[in-house]
Design a protein around this motif. Structure first.
Motif, short mmCIF file in Angstrom:
data_model
loop_
_atom_site.label_atom_id
_atom_site.label_comp_id
_atom_site.label_asym_id
_atom_site.label_seq_id
_atom_site.Cartn_x
_atom_site.Cartn_y
_atom_site.Cartn_z
N SER A 26 -5.55 1.70 3.41
CA SER A 26 -5.60 0.37 2.81
C SER A 26 -4.46 -0.49 3.35
O SER A 26 -3.58 0.00 4.04
N ARG A 27 -4.52 -1.76 3.02
CA ARG A 27 -3.51 -2.71 3.48
C ARG A 27 -2.76 -3.30 2.29
O ARG A 27 -3.22 -3.24 1.16
N ASP A 28 -1.62 -3.95 2.60
CA ASP A 28 -0.93 -4.72 1.58
C ASP A 28 -1.85 -5.86 1.16
O ASP A 28 -2.69 -6.32 1.95
N THR A 55 0.83 -1.20 0.00
CA THR A 55 0.00 0.00 0.00
C THR A 55 0.86 1.26 0.00
O THR A 55 1.98 1.25 0.51
N THR A 56 0.33 2.29 -0.58
CA THR A 56 0.99 3.59 -0.50
C THR A 56 0.30 4.48 0.53
O THR A 56 0.77 5.57 0.83
#
Length: 101
Positions: free
Chosen positions: A63-65, A57-58
């Motif tokens: 958000s999540r990986d 994620t950036t």
């Protein structure tokens, strides 16, 4: 229009035609589109030991990986991800198999 194949923008029918050409070793309808060696290079690991499967994620607060293929060691060829190992429950998917979007 959709982005399949990491940057190839086209219609679904055109993308499927492209994939069919790759699956036939670079030919389509009896015509050579890509050399067989070129298609073979597309299916070889081009990034060494770098893992390719997890999208980082950036924006960690939003958000999540994500790991779309958990438990599979993945690398990039020229344009497609490649699995590098067989898992017990893979039924027939060979090692070095292209993961087509």
């Amino acid at each position: 229009m959709f982005s399949g194949g990491g940057g190839i923008y086209s219609t679904a029918l055109d993308y499927l035609t492209f994939i069919r050409m790759l699956m036939q070793g670079g030919t389509l309808g009896g015509a050579r589109i890509l050399g067989a060696d070129t298609v073979a290079l597309m299916g070889e690991n081009q990034i060494g030991k770098i893992e390719a499967g997890i999208m980082k994620t950036t924006e960690p607060l939003a958000s999540r990986d994500i790991d779309f293929f958990p438990g599979i060691s993945l690398r990039w060829g020229f344009g497609h991800m490649i699995n590098t190992q067989r898992r017990q429950y893979d039924l027939g998917r060979p090692v070095q198999h292209l993961l087509l979007d």
